[in-house]
Motif scaffolding. Structure first.
Motif, PDB file in Angstrom:
ATOM      1  N   SER A 177       5.105   4.396   3.337  1.00 52.86           N
ATOM      2  CA  SER A 177       4.583   5.407   1.971  1.00 52.86           C
ATOM      3  C   SER A 177       3.329   6.221   2.568  1.00 52.86           C
ATOM      4  O   SER A 177       2.467   5.352   2.827  1.00 52.86           O
ATOM      5  CB  SER A 177       4.397   4.514   0.772  1.00 52.86           C
ATOM      6  OG  SER A 177       4.128   5.028  -0.188  1.00 52.86           O
ATOM      7  N   GLY A 186       2.563   8.943  -1.755  1.00 51.19           N
ATOM      8  CA  GLY A 186       3.465   8.018  -2.146  1.00 51.19           C
ATOM      9  C   GLY A 186       4.702   8.459  -1.898  1.00 51.19           C
ATOM     10  O   GLY A 186       5.590   7.608  -2.301  1.00 51.19           O
ATOM     11  N   GLY A 213       7.857   8.526   0.107  1.00 47.38           N
ATOM     12  CA  GLY A 213       8.643   7.394   1.106  1.00 47.38           C
ATOM     13  C   GLY A 213       9.494   8.061   2.235  1.00 47.38           C
ATOM     14  O   GLY A 213      10.026   9.055   2.037  1.00 47.38           O
ATOM     15  N   SER A 263      10.738   0.913   2.594  1.00 44.63           N
ATOM     16  CA  SER A 263      10.072   1.810   1.961  1.00 44.63           C
ATOM     17  C   SER A 263       9.606   1.533   0.556  1.00 44.63           C
ATOM     18  O   SER A 263       8.417   1.712   0.075  1.00 44.63           O
ATOM     19  CB  SER A 263      10.669   3.172   1.948  1.00 44.63           C
ATOM     20  OG  SER A 263      11.974   2.885   0.913  1.00 44.63           O
ATOM     21  N   ARG A 273       5.679   0.885  -0.683  1.00 45.88           N
ATOM     22  CA  ARG A 273       4.977   1.603  -1.786  1.00 45.88           C
ATOM     23  C   ARG A 273       4.292   0.527  -2.840  1.00 45.88           C
ATOM     24  O   ARG A 273       3.312   0.773  -3.184  1.00 45.88           O
ATOM     25  CB  ARG A 273       6.154   2.361  -2.653  1.00 45.88           C
ATOM     26  CG  ARG A 273       5.473   3.168  -3.960  1.00 45.88           C
ATOM     27  CD  ARG A 273       5.024   4.327  -3.451  1.00 45.88           C
ATOM     28  NE  ARG A 273       4.367   4.984  -4.853  1.00 45.88           N
ATOM     29  CZ  ARG A 273       3.272   5.425  -5.018  1.00 45.88           C
ATOM     30  NH1 ARG A 273       2.327   5.460  -3.995  1.00 45.88           N
ATOM     31  NH2 ARG A 273       2.790   5.948  -6.153  1.00 45.88           N
ATOM     32  N   GLN A 312       0.999  -0.311  -1.299  1.00 39.50           N
ATOM     33  CA  GLN A 312       0.174   0.790  -1.472  1.00 39.50           C
ATOM     34  C   GLN A 312      -0.262   0.913  -2.884  1.00 39.50           C
ATOM     35  O   GLN A 312      -1.621   1.076  -2.982  1.00 39.50           O
ATOM     36  CB  GLN A 312       0.922   2.131  -0.802  1.00 39.50           C
ATOM     37  CG  GLN A 312      -0.118   3.230  -0.912  1.00 39.50           C
ATOM     38  CD  GLN A 312       0.839   4.574  -0.455  1.00 39.50           C
ATOM     39  OE1 GLN A 312       1.639   4.887  -1.418  1.00 39.50           O
ATOM     40  NE2 GLN A 312       0.451   5.077   0.453  1.00 39.50           N
TER      41      GLN A 312
END
Length: 167
Positions: free
Chosen positions: A27, A31, A33, A146, A150, A153
């Motif tokens: 990510s 944001g 991916g 992914s 995310r 993150q």
């Protein structure tokens, strides 16, 4: 201005000796991916059925739709060149990344670092509850690299923001 970390995640055939990467995803700072299945090399035979229950990726799917280690590492190097990229499972992910890059006879153009390097003690105290909240809000039905990147993150960002408000 805060620098949002780029987070990467690997899914693998299992844990321990003989395991190999089957998917990688990350990510980016905004944001966005990126994700790719990885076609196993001929000598990558380890397969843990318990891990397959979690990631729900079959070996047949990898053989049919996975990309070669050469293509995957080329894409990773192009997209992550010069960056520090964080993972929450550095020990395992480093080994899987090394196996991927060895198969492609390449070296990473980015640095893989442990996410713990940039998590403060205050963030750590909020981490698990925040991560659970993020997972619930995103309502992700597929356990994929992914998606996992995310979630990590967003958890980092929310705990960072929350701890800044406390100070």
């Amino acid at each position: 201005m805060i620098s949002v970390p780029i987070v990467i995640d690997f899914e693998a055939s299992g844990f321990g000796k003989g395991s190999y990467p089957i998917e990688v995803g990350f990510s980016r700072r905004q944001g966005e991916g990126w994700c790719s299945l990885i076609r196993p090399e001929s000598d990558w035979q380890h397969w843990d059925v318990h891990a397959a229950v979690v990631h729900r990726i079959s070996r047949e799917m990898l053989l049919a739709r996975g990309r070669s280690p050469s293509l995957v590492t080329e894409q990773l190097n192009l997209q992550l060149a010069g960056q520090t990229v964080y993972t929450d499972g550095w020990t395992h992910d480093y080994i899987w990344m090394a196996r991927l890059y060895d198969a492609a006879d390449r070296v990473p153009s980015f640095r893989l670092a442990d996410l713990r390097e940039i998590i403060s003690p205050e963030q750590e105290g909020l981490w698990h509850a925040t991560k659970n909240q993020v997972q619930e809000e995103l309502d992700i039905s597929r356990h994929r690299a992914s998606n996992d990147a995310r979630v990590l993150q967003m958890t980092w960002l929310r705990t960072y923001d929350a701890t800044r408000c406390l100070n």
